[in-house]
Scaffold this motif. Sequence first.
Motif, mmCIF file in Angstrom:
data_model
loop_
_atom_site.group_PDB
_atom_site.id
_atom_site.type_symbol
_atom_site.label_atom_id
_atom_site.label_comp_id
_atom_site.label_asym_id
_atom_site.label_seq_id
_atom_site.Cartn_x
_atom_site.Cartn_y
_atom_site.Cartn_z
ATOM 1 N N VAL A 84 0.847 -1.202 0.000
ATOM 2 C CA VAL A 84 0.000 0.000 0.000
ATOM 3 C C VAL A 84 0.876 1.244 0.000
ATOM 4 O O VAL A 84 0.592 2.219 -0.712
ATOM 5 N N GLU A 85 1.953 1.220 0.764
ATOM 6 C CA GLU A 85 2.854 2.377 0.817
ATOM 7 C C GLU A 85 3.495 2.610 -0.550
ATOM 8 O O GLU A 85 3.592 3.749 -1.009
ATOM 9 N N GLU A 86 3.913 1.526 -1.201
ATOM 10 C CA GLU A 86 4.492 1.652 -2.539
ATOM 11 C C GLU A 86 3.452 2.201 -3.518
ATOM 12 O O GLU A 86 3.765 3.058 -4.352
ATOM 13 N N LEU A 87 2.225 1.688 -3.405
ATOM 14 C CA LEU A 87 1.170 2.166 -4.293
ATOM 15 C C LEU A 87 0.861 3.638 -4.036
ATOM 16 O O LEU A 87 0.582 4.394 -4.975
ATOM 17 N N ARG A 88 0.919 4.055 -2.782
ATOM 18 C CA ARG A 88 0.689 5.470 -2.466
ATOM 19 C C ARG A 88 1.780 6.341 -3.083
ATOM 20 O O ARG A 88 1.505 7.409 -3.624
ATOM 21 N N LYS A 89 3.025 5.879 -2.979
ATOM 22 C CA LYS A 89 4.122 6.630 -3.585
ATOM 23 C C LYS A 89 3.933 6.715 -5.095
ATOM 24 O O LYS A 89 4.115 7.773 -5.696
ATOM 25 N N SER A 90 3.575 5.583 -5.702
ATOM 26 C CA SER A 90 3.341 5.549 -7.140
ATOM 27 C C SER A 90 2.178 6.466 -7.513
ATOM 28 O O SER A 90 2.244 7.197 -8.507
ATOM 29 N N LEU A 91 1.142 6.438 -6.706
ATOM 30 C CA LEU A 91 -0.015 7.307 -6.948
ATOM 31 C C LEU A 91 0.383 8.772 -6.853
ATOM 32 O O LEU A 91 -0.037 9.589 -7.678
ATOM 33 N N ALA A 92 1.218 9.106 -5.891
ATOM 34 C CA ALA A 92 1.661 10.496 -5.745
ATOM 35 C C ALA A 92 2.452 10.925 -6.985
ATOM 36 O O ALA A 92 2.242 12.027 -7.509
ATOM 37 N N LYS A 94 2.225 9.634 -10.003
ATOM 38 C CA LYS A 94 1.310 9.705 -11.136
ATOM 39 C C LYS A 94 0.405 10.928 -11.025
ATOM 40 O O LYS A 94 0.048 11.529 -12.039
ATOM 41 N N GLN A 95 0.060 11.314 -9.817
ATOM 42 C CA GLN A 95 -0.751 12.515 -9.618
ATOM 43 C C GLN A 95 0.029 13.749 -10.062
ATOM 44 O O GLN A 95 -0.520 14.643 -10.706
ATOM 45 N N GLU A 100 0.893 17.869 -14.171
ATOM 46 C CA GLU A 100 1.743 18.483 -15.195
ATOM 47 C C GLU A 100 1.087 18.395 -16.571
ATOM 48 O O GLU A 100 1.065 19.373 -17.317
ATOM 49 N N LYS A 101 0.546 17.229 -16.887
ATOM 50 C CA LYS A 101 -0.094 17.048 -18.196
ATOM 51 C C LYS A 101 -1.364 17.891 -18.300
ATOM 52 O O LYS A 101 -1.669 18.427 -19.362
#
Length: 164
Positions: A84-92, A94-95, A100-101
């Motif tokens: 979950v922590e890794e996914l949160r980092k990945s989500l951050a 990607k956010q 930016e996009k």
Amino acid sequence: MLPKPPTHRQAIVNAFVFIHQTMHVLNTRLSKRGMKVTAITPRHYLDFIQHYVTLYNEKRSDLEEQQLHLNVGLGKISDTVSQVEELRKSLAKKQIQLDEKNDLANKKLKQMMEDQTKAEQQKEASKDVREKLAVQKQEIAVRTEKVMIDLAEVERQSERLRTP
């Protein structure tokens, strides 16, 4: 006397001694009342201890199985927490990329709107120029016609003058 706090071993030994003594006291009371007395032999006492050891080992085995089960569950929960922590980092991340996009898309959209506005203005300006040009062509055509009429008149008069 037991030390305070007693160790687990001392508490069990004390409980066994208490049960053994209580059985002697009960047998004494029963014999005074004239009731049937149960003979307690060392063999009975050793069987009692063996039953306790067997029960203790069963309960300990059950507890060890439960502890193993809980440890496996805690390990899975720990793995899930790290995922979950890794996914949160990945989500951050990607956010941030999405923001930016979105900013880039908004800038492009704004530029497109500005370009469209400029094109519309140029179209309007071109339309105005065409209208002015059409008016000027009409005026030129009218002047040309007048000039042609005048020229024709001058040529006629010139022809008249030339012919005696």
